[in-house]
Write an enzyme that holds these catalytic residues in place. Structure first.
Site, PDB file in Angstrom:
ATOM      1  N   GLY A 194       0.817  -1.208   0.000  1.00  0.00           N
ATOM      2  CA  GLY A 194       0.000   0.000   0.000  1.00  0.00           C
ATOM      3  C   GLY A 194       0.852   1.259   0.000  1.00  0.00           C
ATOM      4  O   GLY A 194       0.540   2.239  -0.686  1.00  0.00           O
ATOM      5  N   THR A 195       1.926   1.224   0.757  1.00  0.00           N
ATOM      6  CA  THR A 195       2.789   2.402   0.836  1.00  0.00           C
ATOM      7  C   THR A 195       3.383   2.751  -0.522  1.00  0.00           C
ATOM      8  O   THR A 195       3.363   3.903  -0.943  1.00  0.00           O
ATOM      9  CB  THR A 195       3.898   2.175   1.886  1.00  0.00           C
ATOM     10  OG1 THR A 195       3.284   2.165   3.173  1.00  0.00           O
ATOM     11  CG2 THR A 195       4.936   3.271   1.842  1.00  0.00           C
ATOM     12  N   ASN A 223      -7.863   4.340   8.745  1.00  0.00           N
ATOM     13  CA  ASN A 223      -7.343   3.117   9.356  1.00  0.00           C
ATOM     14  C   ASN A 223      -7.408   3.141  10.883  1.00  0.00           C
ATOM     15  O   ASN A 223      -7.445   2.113  11.516  1.00  0.00           O
ATOM     16  CB  ASN A 223      -5.902   2.898   8.898  1.00  0.00           C
ATOM     17  CG  ASN A 223      -5.040   4.139   9.069  1.00  0.00           C
ATOM     18  OD1 ASN A 223      -5.443   5.261   8.751  1.00  0.00           O
ATOM     19  ND2 ASN A 223      -3.848   3.948   9.593  1.00  0.00           N
ATOM     20  N   SER A 269      -3.895  -3.149  -0.332  1.00  0.00           N
ATOM     21  CA  SER A 269      -2.705  -3.858   0.131  1.00  0.00           C
ATOM     22  C   SER A 269      -3.048  -5.311   0.454  1.00  0.00           C
ATOM     23  O   SER A 269      -4.138  -5.594   0.963  1.00  0.00           O
ATOM     24  CB  SER A 269      -2.166  -3.152   1.377  1.00  0.00           C
ATOM     25  OG  SER A 269      -1.259  -3.991   2.044  1.00  0.00           O
ATOM     26  N   HIS A 298      -1.619  -7.593   2.676  1.00  0.00           N
ATOM     27  CA  HIS A 298      -1.576  -8.178   4.027  1.00  0.00           C
ATOM     28  C   HIS A 298      -2.711  -7.705   4.926  1.00  0.00           C
ATOM     29  O   HIS A 298      -2.812  -8.158   6.063  1.00  0.00           O
ATOM     30  CB  HIS A 298      -0.206  -7.950   4.682  1.00  0.00           C
ATOM     31  CG  HIS A 298       0.020  -6.573   5.202  1.00  0.00           C
ATOM     32  ND1 HIS A 298       0.037  -6.283   6.539  1.00  0.00           N
ATOM     33  CD2 HIS A 298       0.233  -5.404   4.568  1.00  0.00           C
ATOM     34  CE1 HIS A 298       0.273  -4.993   6.703  1.00  0.00           C
ATOM     35  NE2 HIS A 298       0.388  -4.440   5.516  1.00  0.00           N
ATOM     36  N   THR A 304      11.292  -7.680 -10.989  1.00  0.00           N
ATOM     37  CA  THR A 304      10.737  -9.020 -11.126  1.00  0.00           C
ATOM     38  C   THR A 304       9.579  -9.171 -10.159  1.00  0.00           C
ATOM     39  O   THR A 304       9.665  -8.803  -8.999  1.00  0.00           O
ATOM     40  CB  THR A 304      11.830 -10.071 -10.864  1.00  0.00           C
ATOM     41  OG1 THR A 304      12.825  -9.920 -11.874  1.00  0.00           O
ATOM     42  CG2 THR A 304      11.272 -11.479 -10.925  1.00  0.00           C
ATOM     43  N   CYS A 324       2.355   1.865  11.373  1.00  0.00           N
ATOM     44  CA  CYS A 324       3.417   2.551  10.631  1.00  0.00           C
ATOM     45  C   CYS A 324       3.923   3.763  11.380  1.00  0.00           C
ATOM     46  O   CYS A 324       4.915   4.353  11.025  1.00  0.00           O
ATOM     47  CB  CYS A 324       2.923   2.967   9.253  1.00  0.00           C
ATOM     48  SG  CYS A 324       2.714   1.546   8.178  1.00  0.00           S
TER      49      CYS A 324
END
Lengths: 387, 387
Positions: B71-72, B151, B199, B201, B237, B325
């Site tokens: 997400g970041t 959040n 995101s 996770h 990759t 975060c």
């Protein structure tokens, strides 16, 4: 059908020991390493253990290791954000002409923003010229980025010597070690680099995780801003399983390095020695001795590289032509062109990069099926007929 | 020891079905998706399959889905990428004062490059001030970035209304929907946004993978240059395991979301009711109706927030004070500050964020521990209630 994988420069399978470690962690640990509770603490502990482990193998401090999502991200970060952080000192950057696109493209982007980029030439083996480097250095030079080993021709560059030159001139030196990591002994202190990129999936670790070594005191801005992760320098919830997998994979690579090297060199030398005996007008690319132990790259005259790759694929052999990352673009490799290989010959690039699971039988099989493939392709090649 | 995890907004355990979907890509399927040979083709197929699932989840076409490392990264890319690509049109950006640090800090970083940022205020429920937004729009505004839901307190923002307002202007609209994914139906067409971030996770997929939706025709610069991956827009990759997991997680959500939301909301409401019934001087932060089904952010008056969290953790209850975060931040939460939460409540918020694995019995345990802990801490605290 028998399947033989000879494209380890593009990516490698995950080592079984790494795999079982990742599976175990995945079962038990899911906390956010930044959370201030039990689940977070146990995740954070594993994260820092992985960092300490890989840092000590690279002979640097854990606080100098920054985890990222790929070699491309690390390279982008190093090039663009050293440039911006040091533009008060100058706007000149030197990279080699044979860098990976994730170094070249950021440099091109900087060029548009007013930075001056010098693309350092290489000789016919793909080695950079140290005297030429010295000549190109100016007062305004703030960054040199030269890869440790080239992914396409396997040539190893004189990193230690470059680092000394950079140091004498007080210039920051970054090296892209994606192709070298796991195959060459890397002591970052001894090499003397300021920044160094390593990516997990080239040494039997998972994809989607890499690192950037940033020597303490190196001026650099973040590429990805936000939370407090990675010492406030790279935001984003840490890819914990990936990071643990990478550290384990690197540990195994170091432990088995000598053994792997001996095995791979033996197999590789068979290709280098025997293919020219079975195929005419085939040329080894890159340095004959000073190259990665697993790397055998050639140009085959009068044949299209992609055609060889697809044909070999039908026989169950996976290999590459040009860079894996630019194999969708049907043009001659910038690496081969920089080495002075003609655009026509460069079209015939084929790369075999060996791995720890390859056997003598795999090489036998390749030596058996490849020459007739070249023969057939040449039969339909207009260039071959003319010659 | 008994442990209850109630911090799903920080991270979630990987779903069992997701783990199963990932398994084949941990060992036998490992090729680099960029390669032409069959090892590359099978992983390429897996990635495109995941992309289709994510696209369906967001009601868009697969080619509008771009995989990132989280997400970041997506938020950084959206904000910086739009800013630099549209500089010729203007240099003004509007965001809210309660965004995640990845949005706030990306905006702050742009200030150094000459961009002007307006931070919209919110009301006491954490709802963005729409009138203020209308007044803030200027001729040189190029981007509005407002989170879909917050959040920390769970307040859901009026995204559709904002995109209606922006329809009349040539302004791009990004929404950070990381906290909303899986808890609110996300339909990019209905929302009317140009860019949207989610995101992995936070929806029971692995850490280290995220998505940026980019509407067709949007002018955006790369954050990570080099290579043709993700249509040439994001080099590196691909994180194969992460992406496959993300696709599966979206597939599961499309099947189970409705049922899960109902169950989780019942648990959340039960927990909230029990806390309000049993503990005095508490305050719910956030909007009571327009709120994420899994989140309740409750301040406990006359208690030291840090001590409360530590004591809950000792009793095996994992919750957060706010964003993971930003943990370690000594300051009160920027979200609660923007909401003007009264002084006696601003330092002791506890964010309970639930998930599908939680049970009613766990809620009872949380309440039992809370009653005991709050009582004890209030006996020893310096912040006495003036009677």
């Amino acid at each position: 059908m028998k399947k033989i994988y000879l494209d380890h420069q593009a990516t490698t399978p995950i080592h079984p020991e790494v795999l079982s470690l990742m599976e175990n962690i995945q079962k038990e640990i899911f906390g956010n390493p930044q959370s201030s509770h039990y689940f977070g603490f146990e995740a954070k502990k594993l994260l820092e253990e992985a960092r300490e482990n890989i840092a000590s193998l690279l002979n640097v401090s854990p606080s100098e290791i920054y985890f990222t999502s790929s070699g491309a991200e690390s390279n982008n970060w190093a090039i663009k954000k050293v440039a911006f952080a040091n533009q008060n000192k100058g706007n000149h950057i030197i990279i080699s002409a044979i860098e990976h696109p994730s170094v070249i493209q950021p440099a091109k982007r900087l060029e548009k923003l007013g930075f001056e980029i010098t693309y350092l030439p290489v000789d016919k083996y793909g080695t950079i010229d140290l005297e030429e480097l010295k000549k190109k250095i100016k007062k305004e030079t703030i960054l040199i980025s030269i890869m440790h080993a080239n992914y396409e021709v396997g040539t190893i560059e004189p990193i230690k010597e470059i680092a000394e030159i950079a140091k004498e001139n007080k210039i920051i030196f970054h090296s892209d070690g994606v192709a070298a990591a796991g195959q060459l002994k890397i002591d970052l202190k001894e090499l003397g680099v300021d920044l160094y990129t390593i990516s997990s999936h080239t040494f039997y670790g998972p994809k989607g995780v890499a690192l950037l070594y940033i020597k303490r005191g190196t001026k650099i801005q973040p590429l990805i801003e936000g939370g407090i992760q990675e010492n406030n320098r790279r935001a984003g919830t840490e890819n914990l399983i990936g990071i643990i997998g990478m550290a384990k994979a690197y540990e195994i690579a170091i432990k088995e390095m000598e053994e792997r090297k001996n095995k791979l060199e033996k197999l590789r030398n068979r290709l280098i020695e025997e293919l020219p005996k079975k195929i005419d007008n085939i040329y080894l690319t890159g340095h004959p001795q000073n190259r990665l132990p697993n790397h055998a790259s050639f140009c085959v005259e009068y044949v299209e590289g992609e055609a060889m790759v697809l044909y070999l694929n039908q026989y169950g052999i996976a290999c590459a032509s040009g860079s894996a990352c630019s194999s969708k673009q049907l043009k001659a490799s910038h690496v081969l062109l920089a080495m002075g290989i003609s655009p026509v010959l460069a079209q015939g690039s084929v790369i075999f990069t060996l791995g720890i699971n390859n056997t003598e039988e795999d090489i036998d099989y390749l030596l058996e099926v490849f020459p007739p493939i070249v023969k057939r392709l040449r039969e339909i090649s207009p260039l071959y007929k003319i010659s | 020891m008994r442990r209850v995890y109630a911090d799903y907004n920080s991270s979630t355990p990987i779903d069992k079905e997701v783990k199963e979907a990932i398994m084949p890509f941990l060992d036998e399927k490992f090729g680099n998706p960029s390669n032409l040979h069959s090892f590359g083709r099978e992983t390429k197929e897996a990635i495109e399959n995941a992309r289709r699932k994510v696209a369906e989840f967001l009601n868009t076409k697969p080619e509008r889905i771009f995989f990132t490392s989280g997400g970041t990264e997506s938020c950084n890319w959206a904000i910086k990428g739009i800013a630099f690509a549209n500089q010729d049109k203007g240099n003004h950006i509007i965001t809210s004062s309660i965004e995640h640090s990845s949005v706030l800090n990306s905006c702050l970083a742009l200030k150094d490059f000459g961009f002007e940022i307006t931070f919209l205020p919110v009301d006491e429920y954490g709802m963005v001030d729409i009138e203020y937004l209308k007044k803030s729009i200027r001729k040189d505004t190029i981007l509005v970035s407002i989170m879909h839901s917050n959040n920390e307190v769970g307040t859901i923002q009026p995204i559709e209304e904002i995109s209606q307002i922006l329809k009349d202007y040539d302004i791009y609209f990004h929404t950070d929907a990381v906290a909303s994914a899986g808890k609110v139906k996300l339909d990019v067409e209905k929302l009317g946004v140009d860019l949207l971030t989610i995101s992995g996770h936070k929806i029971h997929a692995p850490k280290g993978v995220g998505v940026l939706y980019i509407r067709e025709g949007v002018k955006i610069e790369n954050l990570i240059h080099g290579g043709h991956h993700e249509q040439g827009k994001r080099a590196g990759t691909e994180n194969l395991i992460g992406i496959v997991g993300m696709g599966k997680a979206c597939e599961i959500l499309m099947r189970d979301m409705e049922k899960d939301i109902k169950k989780i909301k019942e648990l959340r409401d039960y927990l909230e009711k029990k806390i309000l019934e049993n503990i005095e001087d508490v305050k719910i932060n956030g909007h009571l109706e327009k709120r994420l089904c899994n989140t309740t952010n409750i301040s406990f008056g006359y208690v030291e927030g840090e001590a409360l969290l530590v004591n809950l953790d000792i009793e095996g209850v994992a919750v957060a004070s706010g964003s993971a975060c930003a943990s370690g931040e000594p300051e009160p939460s920027h979200v609660l500050k923007a909401m003007n939460v009264p002084i006696e409540y601003i330092n002791s918020p506890v964010r309970f964020s639930l998930g599908k694995e939680n049970t009613k019995e766990e809620m009872d345990y949380i309440v039992e521990v809370l009653i005991k802990t709050v009582k004890r801490l209030r006996e020893i605290t310096a912040f006495k209630k003036s009677v």
